[in-house]
Write an enzyme that holds these catalytic residues in place. Structure first.
Site, PDB file in Angstrom:
ATOM      1  N   ASP A  43       0.789  -1.245   0.000  1.00 19.72           N
ATOM      2  CA  ASP A  43       0.000   0.000   0.000  1.00 19.72           C
ATOM      3  C   ASP A  43       0.819   1.293   0.000  1.00 19.72           C
ATOM      4  O   ASP A  43       0.487   2.234   0.741  1.00 19.72           O
ATOM      5  CB  ASP A  43      -0.969   0.000   1.190  1.00 19.72           C
ATOM      6  CG  ASP A  43      -2.014  -1.097   1.098  1.00 19.72           C
ATOM      7  OD1 ASP A  43      -1.852  -2.014   0.287  1.00 19.72           O
ATOM      8  OD2 ASP A  43      -3.002  -1.026   1.853  1.00 19.72           O
ATOM      9  N   ASP A  84      -4.654  -0.598  -1.772  1.00 17.31           N
ATOM     10  CA  ASP A  84      -5.995  -0.383  -1.285  1.00 17.31           C
ATOM     11  C   ASP A  84      -6.770   0.148  -2.490  1.00 17.31           C
ATOM     12  O   ASP A  84      -6.307   1.080  -3.172  1.00 17.31           O
ATOM     13  CB  ASP A  84      -5.914   0.692  -0.181  1.00 17.31           C
ATOM     14  CG  ASP A  84      -6.653   0.344   1.087  1.00 17.31           C
ATOM     15  OD1 ASP A  84      -6.952  -0.839   1.314  1.00 17.31           O
ATOM     16  OD2 ASP A  84      -6.939   1.280   1.850  1.00 17.31           O
ATOM     17  N   HIS A 130     -10.542   0.920  -3.119  1.00 14.36           N
ATOM     18  CA  HIS A 130     -11.899   0.940  -2.569  1.00 14.36           C
ATOM     19  C   HIS A 130     -12.925   1.530  -3.531  1.00 14.36           C
ATOM     20  O   HIS A 130     -12.621   2.491  -4.248  1.00 14.36           O
ATOM     21  CB  HIS A 130     -11.928   1.790  -1.294  1.00 14.36           C
ATOM     22  CG  HIS A 130     -11.099   1.276  -0.156  1.00 14.36           C
ATOM     23  ND1 HIS A 130     -11.054  -0.045   0.204  1.00 14.36           N
ATOM     24  CD2 HIS A 130     -10.299   1.937   0.724  1.00 14.36           C
ATOM     25  CE1 HIS A 130     -10.253  -0.177   1.255  1.00 14.36           C
ATOM     26  NE2 HIS A 130      -9.775   1.004   1.583  1.00 14.36           N
ATOM     27  N   SER A 171     -15.266   1.417   5.143  1.00 16.71           N
ATOM     28  CA  SER A 171     -14.253   1.986   6.039  1.00 16.71           C
ATOM     29  C   SER A 171     -14.259   3.514   6.023  1.00 16.71           C
ATOM     30  O   SER A 171     -13.554   4.133   6.813  1.00 16.71           O
ATOM     31  CB  SER A 171     -12.857   1.479   5.655  1.00 16.71           C
ATOM     32  OG  SER A 171     -12.377   2.130   4.495  1.00 16.71           O
ATOM     33  N   HIS A 174     -10.330   7.423   1.045  1.00 18.99           N
ATOM     34  CA  HIS A 174      -8.955   7.228   0.576  1.00 18.99           C
ATOM     35  C   HIS A 174      -8.937   6.092  -0.452  1.00 18.99           C
ATOM     36  O   HIS A 174      -9.768   5.185  -0.418  1.00 18.99           O
ATOM     37  CB  HIS A 174      -8.025   6.879   1.743  1.00 18.99           C
ATOM     38  CG  HIS A 174      -8.366   5.573   2.409  1.00 18.99           C
ATOM     39  ND1 HIS A 174      -9.373   5.455   3.353  1.00 18.99           N
ATOM     40  CD2 HIS A 174      -7.869   4.320   2.245  1.00 18.99           C
ATOM     41  CE1 HIS A 174      -9.475   4.196   3.731  1.00 18.99           C
ATOM     42  NE2 HIS A 174      -8.577   3.477   3.072  1.00 18.99           N
ATOM     43  N   LYS A 213      -7.035  -4.759  -3.167  1.00 19.81           N
ATOM     44  CA  LYS A 213      -7.792  -5.290  -2.016  1.00 19.81           C
ATOM     45  C   LYS A 213      -8.757  -4.239  -1.491  1.00 19.81           C
ATOM     46  O   LYS A 213      -8.622  -3.056  -1.790  1.00 19.81           O
ATOM     47  CB  LYS A 213      -6.830  -5.721  -0.900  1.00 19.81           C
ATOM     48  CG  LYS A 213      -6.042  -4.557  -0.331  1.00 19.81           C
ATOM     49  CD  LYS A 213      -5.007  -5.047   0.649  1.00 19.81           C
ATOM     50  CE  LYS A 213      -4.249  -3.888   1.249  1.00 19.81           C
ATOM     51  NZ  LYS A 213      -5.096  -2.908   1.956  1.00 19.81           N
ATOM     52  N   GLU A 242     -13.973  -4.729   4.799  1.00 22.16           N
ATOM     53  CA  GLU A 242     -12.656  -4.121   5.010  1.00 22.16           C
ATOM     54  C   GLU A 242     -11.588  -5.184   4.791  1.00 22.16           C
ATOM     55  O   GLU A 242     -11.791  -6.353   5.129  1.00 22.16           O
ATOM     56  CB  GLU A 242     -12.561  -3.546   6.429  1.00 22.16           C
ATOM     57  CG  GLU A 242     -11.204  -2.947   6.793  1.00 22.16           C
ATOM     58  CD  GLU A 242     -10.752  -1.815   5.884  1.00 22.16           C
ATOM     59  OE1 GLU A 242     -10.596  -2.049   4.657  1.00 22.16           O
ATOM     60  OE2 GLU A 242     -10.541  -0.695   6.373  1.00 22.16           O
ATOM     61  N   ALA A 263       0.318   0.807   6.113  1.00 20.25           N
ATOM     62  CA  ALA A 263       0.945   1.365   7.289  1.00 20.25           C
ATOM     63  C   ALA A 263       1.301   0.225   8.250  1.00 20.25           C
ATOM     64  O   ALA A 263       0.600  -0.766   8.315  1.00 20.25           O
ATOM     65  CB  ALA A 263      -0.012   2.343   7.984  1.00 20.25           C
ATOM     66  N   CYS A 312      -2.177  -2.238   7.482  1.00 20.61           N
ATOM     67  CA  CYS A 312      -2.084  -3.200   6.387  1.00 20.61           C
ATOM     68  C   CYS A 312      -0.813  -4.031   6.415  1.00 20.61           C
ATOM     69  O   CYS A 312      -0.842  -5.197   6.010  1.00 20.61           O
ATOM     70  CB  CYS A 312      -2.301  -2.494   5.058  1.00 20.61           C
ATOM     71  SG  CYS A 312      -4.034  -1.958   4.901  1.00 20.61           S
TER      72      CYS A 312
HETATM   73  C1  VGL Z   1      -4.715   1.240   5.500  1.00 18.00           C
HETATM   74  C2  VGL Z   1      -6.175   2.390   6.843  1.00 18.00           C
HETATM   75  C3  VGL Z   1      -7.186   2.209   5.932  1.00 18.00           C
HETATM   76  C4  VGL Z   1      -3.332   0.728   5.258  1.00 18.00           C
HETATM   77  C5  VGL Z   1      -5.717   1.045   4.572  1.00 18.00           C
HETATM   78  O1  VGL Z   1      -2.946   0.535   4.085  1.00 18.00           O
HETATM   79  O2  VGL Z   1      -2.601   0.504   6.254  1.00 18.00           O
HETATM   80  N1  VGL Z   1      -4.956   1.902   6.641  1.00 18.00           N
HETATM   81  N2  VGL Z   1      -6.952   1.537   4.803  1.00 18.00           N
HETATM   82 ZN    ZN Z   2      -8.379   1.431   3.220  1.00 16.02          ZN
END
Ligand code: VGL
Ligand code: ZN
Length: 207
Positions: free
Chosen positions: A19, A61, A63, A69, A80, A105, A112, A140, A144
């Site tokens: 990510d 990510d 979405h 989320s 995001h 994903k 989620e 992060a 993830c």
């Molecule tokens: C993530 C919060 C929401 C990540 C993804 O990639 O860590 N964190 N969606």
């Molecule tokens: Zn996300």
């Protein structure tokens, strides 16, 4: 760090970049503090994996606009990484090769997916490629990366976590450190990008 921590790359290794997307970088909609600092570290790893012709996977990510989320849907996060948006893109400074396997994903509105293994078929994909060990970093640490490493270990892969190629959201201070401790407790090995050494397996260049 010191050579006792050297990680020699070998057949069966894959680099898994989690990510690293514009929305998670400074200026994005869900910026991870210092998230941009993972890029030069990951670029060094990409260089080594390419030199050894080892596979590179990048999760993203991805979405729908009405993802559960998002705060607009009662979730915890600002909007995001909407599929196809600029924010969902990989930063141009990340040296992803065309050959990288991209894993999307969190594509279902009601589900989620912090883990790159969640409903993506990644475990099967990696097994088919002969992958045994993941070398991983990205964003992060406390979401993830953590969930991806947990699932990797559950799926029977070895994991090397690149501690200089991860950054945490830290909704609560210490979340990043706790996430690393948890990954280590579960069996992940930690290393820095400087610890990565090219293996001897690489085919010689012709000429
Ligand atoms: C993530 C919060 C929401 C990540 C993804 O990639 O860590 N964190 N969606
Ligand atoms: Zn996300």
């Amino acid at each position: 760090m010191s050579s006792q921590h050297a990680v020699t790359l070998r057949p069966g290794d894959a680099l898994v970049i989690v990510d690293v997307q514009n929305d998670f970088l400074p200026g994005g909609s869900l910026p991870v503090p210092e998230g941009d600092l993972v890029i030069p570290a990951l670029n060094k790893a990409i260089f080594l994996f390419r030199e050894d012709s080892l596979p590179i996977v990048a999760s993203r990510d991805w979405h729908p606009e009405n993802h559960c989320s998002f705060q607009s849907q009662g979730g915890p996060w600002p909007v995001h990484c909407v599929a196809g948006s600029e924010g969902a893109g990989f930063p141009p400074t990340l040296d992803l090769p065309c050959s990288a396997v991209i894993v999307s994903k969190g594509t279902e509105p009601g589900h989620e997916a912090y883990s790159a293994f969640d409903q993506t078929g990644l475990a099967e994909t990696l097994r088919k490629m002969g992958v045994k060990r993941l070398v991983t970093g990205g964003l992060a640490t406390d979401y993830c990366v953590l969930h991806t490493v947990q699932d990797a270990l559950k799926e029977g892969f070895q994991v090397v976590l690149l501690t200089d190629a991860i950054r945490a959201v830290e909704v609560s201070p210490g979340d990043g450190e706790r996430a690393v401790a948890e990954m280590v407790r579960l069996g992940a090995q930690t290393a820095t990008v400087e610890d990565l050494k090219r293996g001897a397996a690489r085919l010689p260049r012709h000429g």
